[in-house]
Write a protein that holds these residues in place. Structure first.
Motif, PDB file in Angstrom:
ATOM      1  N   MET A  29       6.099  13.772   8.473  1.00 11.56           N
ATOM      2  CA  MET A  29       6.911  12.731   7.423  1.00 11.56           C
ATOM      3  C   MET A  29       6.752  13.513   6.429  1.00 11.56           C
ATOM      4  SD  MET A  29       5.959   8.704   6.900  1.00 11.56           S
ATOM      5  CE  MET A  29       4.774   9.002   6.870  1.00 11.56           C
ATOM      6  N   VAL A  30       8.215  13.570   5.759  1.00  8.81           N
ATOM      7  CA  VAL A  30       8.297  14.033   4.053  1.00  8.81           C
ATOM      8  C   VAL A  30       8.283  12.503   3.201  1.00  8.81           C
ATOM      9  CG1 VAL A  30       9.360  15.127   2.287  1.00  8.81           C
ATOM     10  CG2 VAL A  30      10.391  15.517   5.074  1.00  8.81           C
ATOM     11  N   ARG A  31       6.965  12.963   2.582  1.00  9.77           N
ATOM     12  CA  ARG A  31       6.699  12.238   1.886  1.00  9.77           C
ATOM     13  C   ARG A  31       7.128  11.984   0.271  1.00  9.77           C
ATOM     14  NH1 ARG A  31       2.649   8.484   2.948  1.00  9.77           N
ATOM     15  NH2 ARG A  31       1.347   8.678   4.824  1.00  9.77           N
ATOM     16  N   LYS A  32       7.789  10.633  -0.551  1.00 12.43           N
ATOM     17  CA  LYS A  32       7.731  10.632  -2.004  1.00 12.43           C
ATOM     18  C   LYS A  32       6.639  10.233  -2.266  1.00 12.43           C
ATOM     19  CE  LYS A  32      12.311  11.456  -1.469  1.00 12.43           C
ATOM     20  NZ  LYS A  32      12.858  12.176  -2.119  1.00 12.43           N
ATOM     21  N   ARG A  33       6.413  11.074  -3.723  1.00 11.13           N
ATOM     22  CA  ARG A  33       5.561  10.505  -4.782  1.00 11.13           C
ATOM     23  C   ARG A  33       6.068  10.539  -5.657  1.00 11.13           C
ATOM     24  NH1 ARG A  33       3.249  16.629  -3.535  1.00 11.13           N
ATOM     25  NH2 ARG A  33       1.895  16.268  -1.082  1.00 11.13           N
ATOM     26  N   LEU A  34       5.323   8.892  -6.179  1.00  9.53           N
ATOM     27  CA  LEU A  34       5.458   8.016  -6.979  1.00  9.53           C
ATOM     28  C   LEU A  34       4.387   7.624  -8.434  1.00  9.53           C
ATOM     29  CD1 LEU A  34       8.007   5.109  -7.987  1.00  9.53           C
ATOM     30  CD2 LEU A  34       5.756   4.936  -8.922  1.00  9.53           C
ATOM     31  N   PRO A  54       9.206   2.446   1.043  1.00  3.11           N
ATOM     32  CA  PRO A  54       8.009   2.616   0.461  1.00  3.11           C
ATOM     33  C   PRO A  54       6.799   2.930   2.631  1.00  3.11           C
ATOM     34  CG  PRO A  54       8.821   0.237   0.942  1.00  3.11           C
ATOM     35  CD  PRO A  54       9.514   1.278   0.695  1.00  3.11           C
ATOM     36  N   ALA A  55       7.143   3.033   3.360  1.00  2.85           N
ATOM     37  CA  ALA A  55       6.207   3.749   4.149  1.00  2.85           C
ATOM     38  C   ALA A  55       6.203   5.544   4.083  1.00  2.85           C
ATOM     39  CB  ALA A  55       6.886   3.554   5.712  1.00  2.85           C
ATOM     40  N   SER A  56       7.202   5.229   3.280  1.00  3.66           N
ATOM     41  CA  SER A  56       7.279   7.618   2.888  1.00  3.66           C
ATOM     42  C   SER A  56       6.806   7.250   2.113  1.00  3.66           C
ATOM     43  CB  SER A  56       8.615   8.399   3.743  1.00  3.66           C
ATOM     44  OG  SER A  56       9.406   7.013   2.870  1.00  3.66           O
ATOM     45  N   THR A  57       5.974   7.222   0.711  1.00  3.23           N
ATOM     46  CA  THR A  57       5.772   6.893  -0.533  1.00  3.23           C
ATOM     47  C   THR A  57       4.456   6.776  -0.709  1.00  3.23           C
ATOM     48  OG1 THR A  57       7.927   5.970  -0.935  1.00  3.23           O
ATOM     49  CG2 THR A  57       6.330   6.468  -3.144  1.00  3.23           C
ATOM     50  N   VAL A  58       4.216   8.378  -1.611  1.00  7.96           N
ATOM     51  CA  VAL A  58       2.635   7.849  -2.561  1.00  7.96           C
ATOM     52  C   VAL A  58       2.603   7.233  -3.330  1.00  7.96           C
ATOM     53  CG1 VAL A  58       0.569   8.836  -2.794  1.00  7.96           C
ATOM     54  CG2 VAL A  58       1.365   9.192  -0.927  1.00  7.96           C
ATOM     55  N   VAL A  59       1.552   5.904  -3.662  1.00  9.32           N
ATOM     56  CA  VAL A  59       2.605   5.374  -5.729  1.00  9.32           C
ATOM     57  C   VAL A  59       0.759   5.493  -6.238  1.00  9.32           C
ATOM     58  CG1 VAL A  59       2.363   3.406  -6.549  1.00  9.32           C
ATOM     59  CG2 VAL A  59       4.529   3.958  -4.449  1.00  9.32           C
ATOM     60  N   VAL A  60       0.877   6.577  -7.471  1.00  7.80           N
ATOM     61  CA  VAL A  60      -0.347   6.210  -8.052  1.00  7.80           C
ATOM     62  C   VAL A  60       0.302   5.873  -9.547  1.00  7.80           C
ATOM     63  CG1 VAL A  60      -1.950   8.420  -9.110  1.00  7.80           C
ATOM     64  CG2 VAL A  60      -0.541   9.284  -6.963  1.00  7.80           C
ATOM     65  N   SER A  61      -1.064   5.080  -9.222  1.00  5.85           N
ATOM     66  CA  SER A  61      -0.293   4.291 -10.866  1.00  5.85           C
ATOM     67  C   SER A  61      -2.311   4.433 -11.414  1.00  5.85           C
ATOM     68  CB  SER A  61      -1.176   2.792 -10.299  1.00  5.85           C
ATOM     69  OG  SER A  61      -1.311   1.953 -11.846  1.00  5.85           O
ATOM     70  N   LEU A  62      -1.790   4.902 -12.887  1.00  4.17           N
ATOM     71  CA  LEU A  62      -3.453   5.497 -13.552  1.00  4.17           C
ATOM     72  C   LEU A  62      -3.449   4.775 -14.788  1.00  4.17           C
ATOM     73  CD1 LEU A  62      -2.337   9.560 -13.875  1.00  4.17           C
ATOM     74  CD2 LEU A  62      -4.422   8.573 -12.283  1.00  4.17           C
ATOM     75  N   GLY A  63      -4.470   4.637 -15.054  1.00  3.06           N
ATOM     76  CA  GLY A  63      -4.778   3.905 -16.140  1.00  3.06           C
ATOM     77  C   GLY A  63      -5.335   4.290 -17.819  1.00  3.06           C
ATOM     78  N   ALA A  77       1.211   4.088   0.761  1.00 10.45           N
ATOM     79  CA  ALA A  77      -0.017   4.808   0.238  1.00 10.45           C
ATOM     80  C   ALA A  77      -0.090   4.369  -1.323  1.00 10.45           C
ATOM     81  CB  ALA A  77      -0.623   6.004   0.716  1.00 10.45           C
ATOM     82  N   PHE A  78      -1.196   3.739  -1.481  1.00 13.12           N
ATOM     83  CA  PHE A  78      -0.822   2.830  -3.251  1.00 13.12           C
ATOM     84  C   PHE A  78      -2.494   3.881  -3.936  1.00 13.12           C
ATOM     85  CE2 PHE A  78      -1.062  -0.688  -6.072  1.00 13.12           C
ATOM     86  CZ  PHE A  78      -0.412   0.576  -7.503  1.00 13.12           C
ATOM     87  N   TYR A  79      -2.398   4.092  -4.830  1.00 11.53           N
ATOM     88  CA  TYR A  79      -3.722   4.354  -5.138  1.00 11.53           C
ATOM     89  C   TYR A  79      -3.796   4.095  -6.872  1.00 11.53           C
ATOM     90  CZ  TYR A  79      -4.118   7.368  -1.444  1.00 11.53           C
ATOM     91  OH  TYR A  79      -4.328   7.633  -0.054  1.00 11.53           O
ATOM     92  N   ARG A  80      -4.773   3.199  -7.240  1.00  7.16           N
ATOM     93  CA  ARG A  80      -5.217   3.648  -8.213  1.00  7.16           C
ATOM     94  C   ARG A  80      -6.044   3.696  -8.837  1.00  7.16           C
ATOM     95  NH1 ARG A  80      -3.139   1.383 -13.275  1.00  7.16           N
ATOM     96  NH2 ARG A  80      -4.749  -0.100 -15.148  1.00  7.16           N
ATOM     97  N   LEU A  81      -6.798   4.359 -10.431  1.00  5.27           N
ATOM     98  CA  LEU A  81      -7.070   4.776 -10.282  1.00  5.27           C
ATOM     99  C   LEU A  81      -7.678   4.890 -12.119  1.00  5.27           C
ATOM    100  CD1 LEU A  81      -5.600   7.000  -8.528  1.00  5.27           C
ATOM    101  CD2 LEU A  81      -6.464   8.986  -9.692  1.00  5.27           C
ATOM    102  N   ASP A  82      -8.746   4.444 -12.476  1.00  2.00           N
ATOM    103  CA  ASP A  82      -9.028   3.756 -14.120  1.00  2.00           C
ATOM    104  C   ASP A  82     -10.380   4.259 -14.242  1.00  2.00           C
ATOM    105  OD1 ASP A  82      -8.083   3.167 -16.626  1.00  2.00           O
ATOM    106  OD2 ASP A  82      -8.016   1.273 -15.751  1.00  2.00           O
ATOM    107  N   VAL A  83     -10.625   4.270 -15.112  1.00  4.28           N
ATOM    108  CA  VAL A  83     -12.388   4.466 -15.514  1.00  4.28           C
ATOM    109  C   VAL A  83     -12.727   2.966 -16.566  1.00  4.28           C
ATOM    110  CG1 VAL A  83     -11.625   5.570 -17.527  1.00  4.28           C
ATOM    111  CG2 VAL A  83     -13.893   6.223 -17.072  1.00  4.28           C
ATOM    112  N   ARG A  84     -14.139   2.715 -16.084  1.00  6.40           N
ATOM    113  CA  ARG A  84     -14.223   1.797 -17.170  1.00  6.40           C
ATOM    114  C   ARG A  84     -15.055   2.263 -18.491  1.00  6.40           C
ATOM    115  NH1 ARG A  84     -19.127  -1.546 -14.874  1.00  6.40           N
ATOM    116  NH2 ARG A  84     -17.491  -1.960 -12.901  1.00  6.40           N
TER     117      ARG A  84
END
Length: 324
Positions: A1-6, A205-214, A258-265
């Motif tokens: 499956m070809v994934r899109k990346r956001l 949505p099913a073929s998208t990787v979502v990356v949220s950077l804090g 596939a939803f990723y939230r990356l942040d640091v305290r």
């Protein structure tokens, strides 16, 4: 499956060095510029500056360096800045920021419109006159085709025009605009997903990787004791609370992604204009970047930063890093 990346990047002023460092590690690992890795990039305020630079082909390492070399030229630490805030409503000159954006985008991109960008973008802003949110995106057959002809440098400047820090920025045909984080889009990940999944025919949505950077968070601030600390607290909450809400909305509405939230305290509260702490932030950002398994995230197989039901229940899900 070809994934899109956001990719979506929060606002946060000089703390933007945190996501910029994470992306520099990604580019070193992958061997390609970020604009060839992601299909869609969204940003608010400092996040808007980063995604515009990435879209223009500027290496993330260069963006990290810019925070150290040029943030002081825009966020000039004058002894009378608080007085200026009281008398004029802002501490810094928005024209300085606009000039910096155009200079660093370079001759090839400084006059780009949104439609000229080589990938899908979303830049958030808010109109001063009526509070209407503005989302600068490329035109496509599924959206309203209202924003693609505006200049990228203007969109970025409006998104970074944080009230009481900068004056509003005028855009012909729209009016005066301020920081897109004033309200609900301090973290623009939900707006980006809505644009991608509902106003485009190329993302699912099913073929998208979502990356949220804090840009780092410090959840235990001291109680404000007079008016200006209260103003700073309110401005911080305008960014912090929506960031959590947006994370929950994406997880709830698009569970197939596939939803990723990356942040640091953060170890202490660091203001968005704290240019004197850029080097401290850079050390923290570099340590944080070493904890990210970018190949696994891009493949949608990482479990460390994956947003789950448990991780959306508390503010405490961001990473704590050791500086050794």
């Amino acid at each position: 499956m070809v994934r899109k990346r956001l990719l979506a990047i929060d606002g946060g002023g000089v703390r933007g060095i945190i996501p910029a460092s994470a992306l520099a590690a990604l580019e070193r690992t992958d061997g390609r510029p970020a604009r060839e890795i992601f299909d869609f990039m969204a940003g608010t305020s400092t996040g808007a500056i980063i995604v515009a630079a990435l879209a223009a082909g500027i290496p993330a390492d260069r963006i990290v360096t810019l925070y150290g070399e040029r943030s002081g030229a825009v966020l000039r630490q004058r002894p009378w800045k608080t007085l200026a805030r009281i008398l004029t409503g802002s501490m810094y000159e928005i024209g300085d920021l606009h000039r910096l954006v155009r200079e660093e985008l370079g001759a090839g991109a400084r006059d780009w419109t949104l439609n000229d960008a080589p990938l899908d973008l979303l830049i958030t802003a808010k109109r001063l006159s009526d509070g209407m949110p503005w989302y600068f995106v490329r035109d496509n057959p599924a959206n309203s085709c209202r924003a693609g002809s505006y200049r990228l440098a203007d969109a970025v400047t409006t998104s970074a025009a944080a009230p009481t820090y900068f004056q509003p920025w005028p855009v012909d045909g729209i009016g005066l605009l301020v920081d897109g984080g004033t309200g609900v889009a301090g973290n623009p990940v939900y707006q980006a997903c809505v644009e991608a999944f509902h106003y485009s025919d190329t993302y699912e949505p099913a073929s998208t990787v979502v990356v949220s950077l804090g840009t780092g968070r410090f959840p235990r601030r001291a109680r404000p004791r007079w008016i200006w600390p209260w103003i700073d607290w309110l401005l911080s909450e305008l960014l912090l609370s929506p960031a959590e809400q947006q994370t929950q909305l994406v997880h709830r509405h698009y569970p197939e992604a596939a939803f990723y939230r990356l942040d640091v305290r953060l170890p202490s509260d660091i203001d968005v204009d704290a240019v004197d702490r850029v080097e401290e932030l850079r050390r923290m950002a570099d340590a944080f970047a070493t904890t990210i398994d970018w190949p696994a995230i891009l493949a949608g197989t990482d479990r460390e930063f994956l947003v789950t039901d448990a991780s959306t229940l508390s503010r405490e899900y961001c990473r704590v890093v050791s500086l050794g």
